[in-house]
Design an enzyme around this catalytic site. Structure first.
Site, mmCIF file in Angstrom:
data_model
loop_
_atom_site.group_PDB
_atom_site.id
_atom_site.type_symbol
_atom_site.label_atom_id
_atom_site.label_comp_id
_atom_site.label_asym_id
_atom_site.label_seq_id
_atom_site.Cartn_x
_atom_site.Cartn_y
_atom_site.Cartn_z
ATOM 1 C CB ALA A 59 -0.943 -0.002 1.206
ATOM 2 C CD GLU A 88 1.012 -10.336 17.089
ATOM 3 O OE1 GLU A 88 2.233 -10.234 17.312
ATOM 4 O OE2 GLU A 88 0.412 -11.415 17.116
ATOM 5 C CG HIS A 91 4.223 -1.748 9.462
ATOM 6 N ND1 HIS A 91 5.145 -0.868 8.953
ATOM 7 C CD2 HIS A 91 3.783 -2.479 8.407
ATOM 8 C CE1 HIS A 91 5.273 -1.054 7.661
ATOM 9 N NE2 HIS A 91 4.445 -2.024 7.300
ATOM 10 N NE ARG A 129 -15.167 -2.216 5.858
ATOM 11 C CZ ARG A 129 -15.814 -2.883 6.805
ATOM 12 N NH1 ARG A 129 -15.842 -4.213 6.777
ATOM 13 N NH2 ARG A 129 -16.437 -2.260 7.779
#
Length: 179
Positions: A59, A88, A91, A129
């Site tokens: 991304a 977790e 980032h 989505r």
């Protein structure tokens, strides 16, 4: 849950001249990306727009690829597709914020971008989505790009002299110019 609400969706714009759109996709989650591309392609084809697809690793690379294409190519608009699923570490926040910020800045510079990079908490949210038969966020991003292209074409020939004029020739005295 947002999926149960109804939303108003604008009709697709009509174009007098051909439209060429670049789809930039990060296939990090390949099945999700493929569904988003399918939704985007269907929407573009419905509007009669030509398209090309390129893939980038993640991304964060999507805005860079769009920026390069915007400077070096002849696309009318762009569809940014990908998916970031919370993990977790922090980032997730960096990738979500920086990819979105990059596309917003490009848009403010005149690039017609439909942002379809999903930022979700888990895989199930992403699947819903991305599904063209469900929330179809890929199709929504393509529609957004088409609407921005239509606005750009609508306003692209305005000659009202808005803003500053670049320095070059300027008037020194009545009837005299200097470059």
């Amino acid at each position: 849950m947002a999926g149960s609400e109804s939303h108003y969706i604008l009709d697709l714009p009509k174009f007098d001249k051909p439209v060429k759109v670049l789809i930039v996709v990060s296939p990090y989650y390949k099945d999700i990306a493929d569904n988003m591309v399918a939704g985007a392609v269907a929407e573009l084809e419905k509007a009669g727009a030509a398209h090309e697809i390129i893939e980038v690793p993640g991304a964060l690379e999507v805005p860079t690829a769009i920026s390069m294409a915007h400077r070096m190519s002849n696309y009318d608009g762009y569809v940014a597709l990908g998916c970031v699923i919370r993990g977790e570490t922090t980032h997730y926040d960096t990738v979500c914020n920086d990819s979105s910020r990059g596309m917003t800045l490009l848009g403010l510079q005149g690039a017609c971008i439909g942002n379809g990079i999903l930022t979700v908490e888990n895989r199930k949210q992403a699947e819903v989505r991305a599904d063209p038969a469900d929330q179809n966020k890929g199709g929504g991003a393509a529609a957004a790009a088409l609407h921005l292209i239509a606005l750009g074409r609508r306003w692209g020939n305005e000659t009202r002299g808005v803003g500053f004029k670049p320095m070059g020739e300027f008037q020194i005295a009545e009837g005299t110019t200097k470059a």
